[in-house]
Design a protein around this motif. Structure first.
Motif, PDB file in Angstrom:
ATOM      1  N   GLU A 178      -8.593 -15.492  -6.822  1.00 27.55           N
ATOM      2  CA  GLU A 178      -8.156 -14.469  -7.774  1.00 27.55           C
ATOM      3  C   GLU A 178      -9.154 -13.322  -7.830  1.00 27.55           C
ATOM      4  N   ALA A 179     -10.454 -13.653  -7.866  1.00 29.42           N
ATOM      5  CA  ALA A 179     -11.483 -12.618  -7.875  1.00 29.42           C
ATOM      6  C   ALA A 179     -11.434 -11.789  -6.597  1.00 29.42           C
ATOM      7  N   ASP A 180     -11.270 -12.455  -5.458  1.00 33.17           N
ATOM      8  CA  ASP A 180     -11.172 -11.739  -4.175  1.00 33.17           C
ATOM      9  C   ASP A 180     -10.015 -10.751  -4.195  1.00 33.17           C
ATOM     10  N   ALA A 181      -8.857 -11.217  -4.628  1.00 33.44           N
ATOM     11  CA  ALA A 181      -7.656 -10.390  -4.610  1.00 33.44           C
ATOM     12  C   ALA A 181      -7.777  -9.217  -5.583  1.00 33.44           C
ATOM     13  N   THR A 182      -8.362  -9.468  -6.749  1.00 33.94           N
ATOM     14  CA  THR A 182      -8.550  -8.400  -7.730  1.00 33.94           C
ATOM     15  C   THR A 182      -9.450  -7.307  -7.170  1.00 33.94           C
ATOM     16  N   ALA A 183     -10.577  -7.714  -6.607  1.00 38.63           N
ATOM     17  CA  ALA A 183     -11.513  -6.731  -6.051  1.00 38.63           C
ATOM     18  C   ALA A 183     -10.899  -5.968  -4.887  1.00 38.63           C
ATOM     19  N   ALA A 184     -10.222  -6.673  -4.002  1.00 40.25           N
ATOM     20  CA  ALA A 184      -9.613  -6.005  -2.845  1.00 40.25           C
ATOM     21  C   ALA A 184      -8.551  -5.005  -3.285  1.00 40.25           C
ATOM     22  N   ARG A 185      -7.758  -5.386  -4.276  1.00 39.87           N
ATOM     23  CA  ARG A 185      -6.704  -4.479  -4.765  1.00 39.87           C
ATOM     24  C   ARG A 185      -7.315  -3.204  -5.350  1.00 39.87           C
ATOM     25  N   ARG A 186      -8.330  -3.350  -6.165  1.00 38.20           N
ATOM     26  CA  ARG A 186      -8.953  -2.178  -6.788  1.00 38.20           C
ATOM     27  C   ARG A 186      -9.668  -1.296  -5.765  1.00 38.20           C
ATOM     28  N   LEU A 187     -10.380  -1.922  -4.846  1.00 41.76           N
ATOM     29  CA  LEU A 187     -11.070  -1.141  -3.818  1.00 41.76           C
ATOM     30  C   LEU A 187     -10.074  -0.434  -2.903  1.00 41.76           C
ATOM     31  N   GLY A 188      -8.986  -1.112  -2.583  1.00 44.02           N
ATOM     32  CA  GLY A 188      -7.958  -0.481  -1.763  1.00 44.02           C
ATOM     33  C   GLY A 188      -7.345   0.720  -2.457  1.00 44.02           C
ATOM     34  N   THR A 189      -7.144   0.601  -3.764  1.00 40.58           N
ATOM     35  CA  THR A 189      -6.593   1.715  -4.539  1.00 40.58           C
ATOM     36  C   THR A 189      -7.561   2.886  -4.571  1.00 40.58           C
ATOM     37  N   ALA A 190      -8.851   2.593  -4.738  1.00 35.60           N
ATOM     38  CA  ALA A 190      -9.855   3.657  -4.842  1.00 35.60           C
ATOM     39  C   ALA A 190     -10.220   4.274  -3.496  1.00 35.60           C
ATOM     40  N   ALA A 191      -9.891   3.598  -2.417  1.00 33.59           N
ATOM     41  CA  ALA A 191     -10.355   4.037  -1.094  1.00 33.59           C
ATOM     42  C   ALA A 191      -9.846   5.425  -0.726  1.00 33.59           C
TER      43      ALA A 191
END
Length: 266
Positions: free
Chosen positions: A114-127
Motif C-alpha cells: 500500500e505504501a509503495d502504491a501510494t508513493a508511486a501514484r503521487r510521484l507519477g502525478t507530480a512528475a
C-alpha cells in the motif's frame, strides 16, 4: 564527482556564511535544508527567491538541491502531499535548483504494498509538473524505504525520468545492503549521493568523514568503477545532535577525505 554539503549541518546559518564556508573549503555546491527554521523555506517571496539565486550565482557555488520534508508514502489524502510537493518544485525552479528531496514516510500501520502504491501514484502525478519546471524529484533512501531494494519498489512503477533516487549511504547500510547492491538497484535512477559517518548502528551521532564505520570508501569505489560522475553531498546531522562537533571545524578535512577516496578509486 563534485562535492557539496547540506545546511542540516549548520542549522539556521545565514546564507552569506554558508557560501563563505563553501568557497573557503572548496565545495562546489550546497544542499539547502528547506524548512521554516532555515533561511530558505517555502514562504519566501519572489523577491527573496531572486536574492537567494543571485547570492549563489555571485559566489560561484551551485544549489545542489532543496531538502524538503514531503512524505510521499504517508497515509491520507493525496492532495495535501501533492500541494506541498508542487510548492517545493516551484521554489526549486525559482532558485535554479535541479533537484528536490522527498522522503518515503510510509506509516507503520500500512502494508508495504500500500505504501509503495501510494508513493508511486503521487510521484507519477507530480512528475509531469516537475518536467514542466525542469526540476527532478529524488526519493531518499530513508525511514520506511531505507534500502535501494525498498526504493526501487516505488521508482520502478513510476518509470519517469523526472523522478529519481537520492542514495543516503547510512540508511542503506543500516538496512543491511552492501554498496554494490545499493548502486545496482539505484543506478538507473540515481540523482546524487549523501555521505556521512557514524560510530555504530546504535549511535548515529554524526562524526567527521572517515572517523566511523560507514563504508564510504566502498561507496566511492563502486561509483568510480561505473564511471558515475555526479555529486557527493555531506549530510552532517548537526540539527538533530546538538552535542556533535561544529561542522565548520570539519569541512576542510572532510573535503580532503573525499578527495583522497576519489583519487584512490580512480
Amino acid at each position: 564527482m563534485k562535492l557539496a554539503f547540506s545546511t542540516l549541518g549548520v542549522p539556521g546559518l545565514p546564507l552569506p556564511e554558508v557560501l563563505r564556508l563553501a568557497t573557503t573549503h572548496g565545495y562546489h555546491g550546497v544542499e539547502l535544508r528547506t524548512h521554516p527554521e532555515e533561511p530558505v523555506h517555502l514562504g519566501l517571496t519572489l523577491a527573496e527567491r531572486a536574492d537567494v539565486a543571485a547570492e549563489f550565482k555571485a559566489s560561484g557555488v551551485e544549489i545542489l538541491g532543496l531538502a524538503g520534508y514531503v512524505r510521499v508514502a504517508a497515509p491520507g489524502d493525496d492532495e495535501p502531499v501533492l500541494t506541498e510537493l508542487r510548492a517545493l518544485l516551484d521554489l526549486a525552479r525559482d532558485l535554479g535548483a535541479p533537484y528536490v528531496r522527498v522522503f518515503p514516510g510510509g506509516g507503520t500501520d500500512q502494508a508495504p504494498g500500500e505504501a509503495d502504491a501510494t508513493a508511486a501514484r503521487r510521484l507519477g502525478t507530480a512528475a509531469e509538473y516537475a518536467a514542466d519546471l525542469g526540476v527532478r524529484i529524488l526519493l531518499e533512501t530513508h525511514d520506511s524505504h531505507r534500502t535501494g531494494a525498498d526504493a526501487i519498489r516505488i521508482l520502478g512503477p513510476v518509470g519517469h525520468r523526472q523522478v529519481g533516487a537520492l542514495w543516503d549511504v547510512m540508511h542503506t547500510w543500516l538496512g543491511g545492503e552492501q554498496p554494490s547492491e545499493s548502486f545496482a538497484a539505484l543506478s538507473p535512477h540515481l540523482g546524487y549521493v549523501q555521505v556521512k559517518d557514524i560510530s555504530s548502528a546504535e549511535d548515529t551521532t554524526p562524526l567527521a568523514l572517515g572517523a566511523g564505520v560507514l563504508p564510504l570508501a566502498e561507496c566511492v569505489e563502486v561509483l568510480s568503477r561505473h564511471s558515475w560522475d555526479g555529486w557527493l553531498c555531506w549530510e552532517y546531522e548537526k540539527r538533530w545532535y546538538e552535542s556533535a562537533a561544529p561542522l565548520e571545524d570539519l569541512l576542510g578535512a572532510g573535503r580532503e577525505h573525499l578527495a583522497r577516496l576519489l583519487s584512490e578509486s580512480a
